[in-house]
Motif scaffolding. Structure first.
Motif, PDB file in Angstrom:
ATOM      1  N   GLU A   7       0.828  -1.205   0.000  1.00  0.00           N
ATOM      2  CA  GLU A   7       0.000   0.000   0.000  1.00  0.00           C
ATOM      3  C   GLU A   7       0.867   1.261   0.000  1.00  0.00           C
ATOM      4  OE1 GLU A   7      -3.680   1.866   2.610  1.00  0.00           O
ATOM      5  OE2 GLU A   7      -2.559   0.169   3.383  1.00  0.00           O
ATOM      6  N   ILE A   8       1.911   1.255   0.817  1.00  0.00           N
ATOM      7  CA  ILE A   8       2.827   2.396   0.873  1.00  0.00           C
ATOM      8  C   ILE A   8       3.543   2.571  -0.470  1.00  0.00           C
ATOM      9  CG2 ILE A   8       4.929   3.293   1.969  1.00  0.00           C
ATOM     10  CD1 ILE A   8       2.368   3.458   3.686  1.00  0.00           C
ATOM     11  N   VAL A   9       3.966   1.469  -1.074  1.00  0.00           N
ATOM     12  CA  VAL A   9       4.643   1.537  -2.378  1.00  0.00           C
ATOM     13  C   VAL A   9       3.710   2.127  -3.432  1.00  0.00           C
ATOM     14  CG1 VAL A   9       5.603   0.130  -4.257  1.00  0.00           C
ATOM     15  CG2 VAL A   9       6.261  -0.322  -1.886  1.00  0.00           C
ATOM     16  N   ILE A  10       2.457   1.698  -3.433  1.00  0.00           N
ATOM     17  CA  ILE A  10       1.494   2.235  -4.402  1.00  0.00           C
ATOM     18  C   ILE A  10       1.265   3.720  -4.150  1.00  0.00           C
ATOM     19  CG2 ILE A  10      -0.902   2.131  -5.197  1.00  0.00           C
ATOM     20  CD1 ILE A  10      -0.796  -0.901  -4.609  1.00  0.00           C
ATOM     21  N   LEU A  11       1.151   4.117  -2.892  1.00  0.00           N
ATOM     22  CA  LEU A  11       0.970   5.539  -2.573  1.00  0.00           C
ATOM     23  C   LEU A  11       2.142   6.385  -3.059  1.00  0.00           C
ATOM     24  CD1 LEU A  11      -0.536   5.447   1.019  1.00  0.00           C
ATOM     25  CD2 LEU A  11      -1.597   6.416  -1.010  1.00  0.00           C
ATOM     26  N   VAL A  12       3.342   5.871  -2.900  1.00  0.00           N
ATOM     27  CA  VAL A  12       4.529   6.613  -3.329  1.00  0.00           C
ATOM     28  C   VAL A  12       4.600   6.695  -4.850  1.00  0.00           C
ATOM     29  CG1 VAL A  12       7.056   6.518  -3.386  1.00  0.00           C
ATOM     30  CG2 VAL A  12       5.848   6.133  -1.244  1.00  0.00           C
ATOM     31  N   LEU A  13       4.220   5.617  -5.530  1.00  0.00           N
ATOM     32  CA  LEU A  13       4.312   5.591  -6.991  1.00  0.00           C
ATOM     33  C   LEU A  13       3.129   6.255  -7.694  1.00  0.00           C
ATOM     34  CD1 LEU A  13       5.681   1.992  -7.623  1.00  0.00           C
ATOM     35  CD2 LEU A  13       6.946   4.148  -7.627  1.00  0.00           C
ATOM     36  N   SER A  14       2.040   6.465  -6.995  1.00  0.00           N
ATOM     37  CA  SER A  14       0.826   7.017  -7.614  1.00  0.00           C
ATOM     38  C   SER A  14       1.026   8.326  -8.368  1.00  0.00           C
ATOM     39  CB  SER A  14      -0.267   7.193  -6.573  1.00  0.00           C
ATOM     40  OG  SER A  14      -0.752   5.957  -6.154  1.00  0.00           O
ATOM     41  N   PRO A  15       1.757   9.297  -7.843  1.00  0.00           N
ATOM     42  CA  PRO A  15       1.925  10.540  -8.603  1.00  0.00           C
ATOM     43  C   PRO A  15       2.677  10.353  -9.922  1.00  0.00           C
ATOM     44  CG  PRO A  15       2.579  10.866  -6.322  1.00  0.00           C
ATOM     45  CD  PRO A  15       2.346   9.405  -6.503  1.00  0.00           C
ATOM     46  N   PHE A  16       3.522   9.345  -9.977  1.00  0.00           N
ATOM     47  CA  PHE A  16       4.334   9.124 -11.175  1.00  0.00           C
ATOM     48  C   PHE A  16       3.660   8.202 -12.187  1.00  0.00           C
ATOM     49  CE2 PHE A  16       7.173   9.665  -7.490  1.00  0.00           C
ATOM     50  CZ  PHE A  16       7.694  10.901  -7.830  1.00  0.00           C
ATOM     51  N   LEU A  17       2.831   7.292 -11.683  1.00  0.00           N
ATOM     52  CA  LEU A  17       2.152   6.316 -12.542  1.00  0.00           C
ATOM     53  C   LEU A  17       0.646   6.519 -12.434  1.00  0.00           C
ATOM     54  CD1 LEU A  17       4.226   3.213 -11.442  1.00  0.00           C
ATOM     55  CD2 LEU A  17       4.609   4.611 -13.461  1.00  0.00           C
ATOM     56  N   PHE A  18       0.183   7.676 -12.839  1.00  0.00           N
ATOM     57  CA  PHE A  18      -1.194   8.092 -12.587  1.00  0.00           C
ATOM     58  C   PHE A  18      -2.224   7.056 -13.043  1.00  0.00           C
ATOM     59  CE2 PHE A  18      -5.053  10.458 -13.768  1.00  0.00           C
ATOM     60  CZ  PHE A  18      -5.384  10.919 -12.508  1.00  0.00           C
ATOM     61  N   PHE A  19      -2.209   6.662 -14.294  1.00  0.00           N
ATOM     62  CA  PHE A  19      -3.228   5.746 -14.803  1.00  0.00           C
ATOM     63  C   PHE A  19      -3.017   4.314 -14.307  1.00  0.00           C
ATOM     64  CE2 PHE A  19      -3.311   9.136 -18.043  1.00  0.00           C
ATOM     65  CZ  PHE A  19      -4.614   9.537 -17.843  1.00  0.00           C
ATOM     66  N   ILE A  20      -1.784   3.926 -14.169  1.00  0.00           N
ATOM     67  CA  ILE A  20      -1.494   2.574 -13.698  1.00  0.00           C
ATOM     68  C   ILE A  20      -1.815   2.434 -12.210  1.00  0.00           C
ATOM     69  CG2 ILE A  20       0.356   0.870 -13.399  1.00  0.00           C
ATOM     70  CD1 ILE A  20       1.639   2.003 -15.904  1.00  0.00           C
ATOM     71  N   SER A  21      -1.777   3.528 -11.497  1.00  0.00           N
ATOM     72  CA  SER A  21      -2.038   3.452 -10.060  1.00  0.00           C
ATOM     73  C   SER A  21      -3.461   2.952  -9.774  1.00  0.00           C
ATOM     74  CB  SER A  21      -1.796   4.788  -9.383  1.00  0.00           C
ATOM     75  OG  SER A  21      -2.737   5.746  -9.777  1.00  0.00           O
ATOM     76  N   TYR A  22      -4.417   3.276 -10.625  1.00  0.00           N
ATOM     77  CA  TYR A  22      -5.780   2.768 -10.437  1.00  0.00           C
ATOM     78  C   TYR A  22      -5.819   1.247 -10.554  1.00  0.00           C
ATOM     79  CZ  TYR A  22      -7.376   7.562 -10.729  1.00  0.00           C
ATOM     80  OH  TYR A  22      -7.583   8.899 -10.498  1.00  0.00           O
ATOM     81  N   ILE A  23      -5.098   0.726 -11.508  1.00  0.00           N
ATOM     82  CA  ILE A  23      -5.023  -0.725 -11.693  1.00  0.00           C
ATOM     83  C   ILE A  23      -4.328  -1.365 -10.500  1.00  0.00           C
ATOM     84  CG2 ILE A  23      -4.038  -2.563 -13.127  1.00  0.00           C
ATOM     85  CD1 ILE A  23      -4.385  -0.582 -15.508  1.00  0.00           C
ATOM     86  N   LEU A  24      -3.267  -0.726 -10.015  1.00  0.00           N
ATOM     87  CA  LEU A  24      -2.556  -1.248  -8.850  1.00  0.00           C
ATOM     88  C   LEU A  24      -3.447  -1.259  -7.610  1.00  0.00           C
ATOM     89  CD1 LEU A  24       0.953   0.413  -9.280  1.00  0.00           C
ATOM     90  CD2 LEU A  24       0.341  -1.978  -9.665  1.00  0.00           C
ATOM     91  N   TRP A  25      -4.269  -0.224  -7.438  1.00  0.00           N
ATOM     92  CA  TRP A  25      -5.184  -0.192  -6.290  1.00  0.00           C
ATOM     93  C   TRP A  25      -6.221  -1.300  -6.377  1.00  0.00           C
ATOM     94  CZ3 TRP A  25      -3.987   1.480  -1.907  1.00  0.00           C
ATOM     95  CH2 TRP A  25      -3.236   2.628  -1.732  1.00  0.00           C
ATOM     96  N   VAL A  26      -6.753  -1.540  -7.561  1.00  0.00           N
ATOM     97  CA  VAL A  26      -7.732  -2.617  -7.722  1.00  0.00           C
ATOM     98  C   VAL A  26      -7.066  -3.963  -7.431  1.00  0.00           C
ATOM     99  CG1 VAL A  26      -9.145  -3.843  -9.423  1.00  0.00           C
ATOM    100  CG2 VAL A  26      -9.179  -1.345  -9.333  1.00  0.00           C
ATOM    101  N   PHE A  27      -5.852  -4.157  -7.934  1.00  0.00           N
ATOM    102  CA  PHE A  27      -5.096  -5.382  -7.679  1.00  0.00           C
ATOM    103  C   PHE A  27      -4.850  -5.547  -6.177  1.00  0.00           C
ATOM    104  CE2 PHE A  27      -0.950  -7.696  -7.645  1.00  0.00           C
ATOM    105  CZ  PHE A  27      -1.435  -8.888  -8.165  1.00  0.00           C
TER     106      PHE A  27
END
Length: 93
Positions: free
Chosen positions: A41-61
């Motif tokens: 969860e922390i990794v996704i939060l950190v990467l979210s600003p850089f991987l905007f569209f992929i972050s949604y997929i990562l959150w669902v995963f």
């Protein structure tokens, strides 16, 4: 029930399980799942600003892994959760 709590509440559940049920192998197995999910969860939060569209997929995963993990914890057996169990086996806590 403590196994479900330790997995469902991720880091808070891990801390509770570590303090209250440290000697219970089953509870600690799923508490480690909660810890790994928290780290992801922390990794996704950190990467979210850089991987905007992929972050949604990562959150669902992440949510799917979280649900599968706590459903496995309710089963009464130690079951492998995709990706999470492999990371849990590498933790020496």
């Amino acid at each position: 029930m403590p196994n479900w709590i330790s997995c469902f509440f991720t880091i808070i559940g891990f801390v509770l399980a570590f303090v209250l049920w440290k000697d219970d192998k089953y509870v600690m197995y799923y508490a480690k799942h909660g810890l790994v999910l928290f780290i992801l969860e922390i990794v996704i939060l950190v990467l979210s600003p850089f991987l905007f569209f992929i972050s949604y997929i990562l959150w669902v995963f992440w949510v799917v892994l979280w649900i599968i993990s706590w459903m496995n914890s309710l089963s009464g057996q130690i079951k492998k959760t995709f990706l999470i169990s492999d990371l849990v086996n590498k933790l020496n806590i």
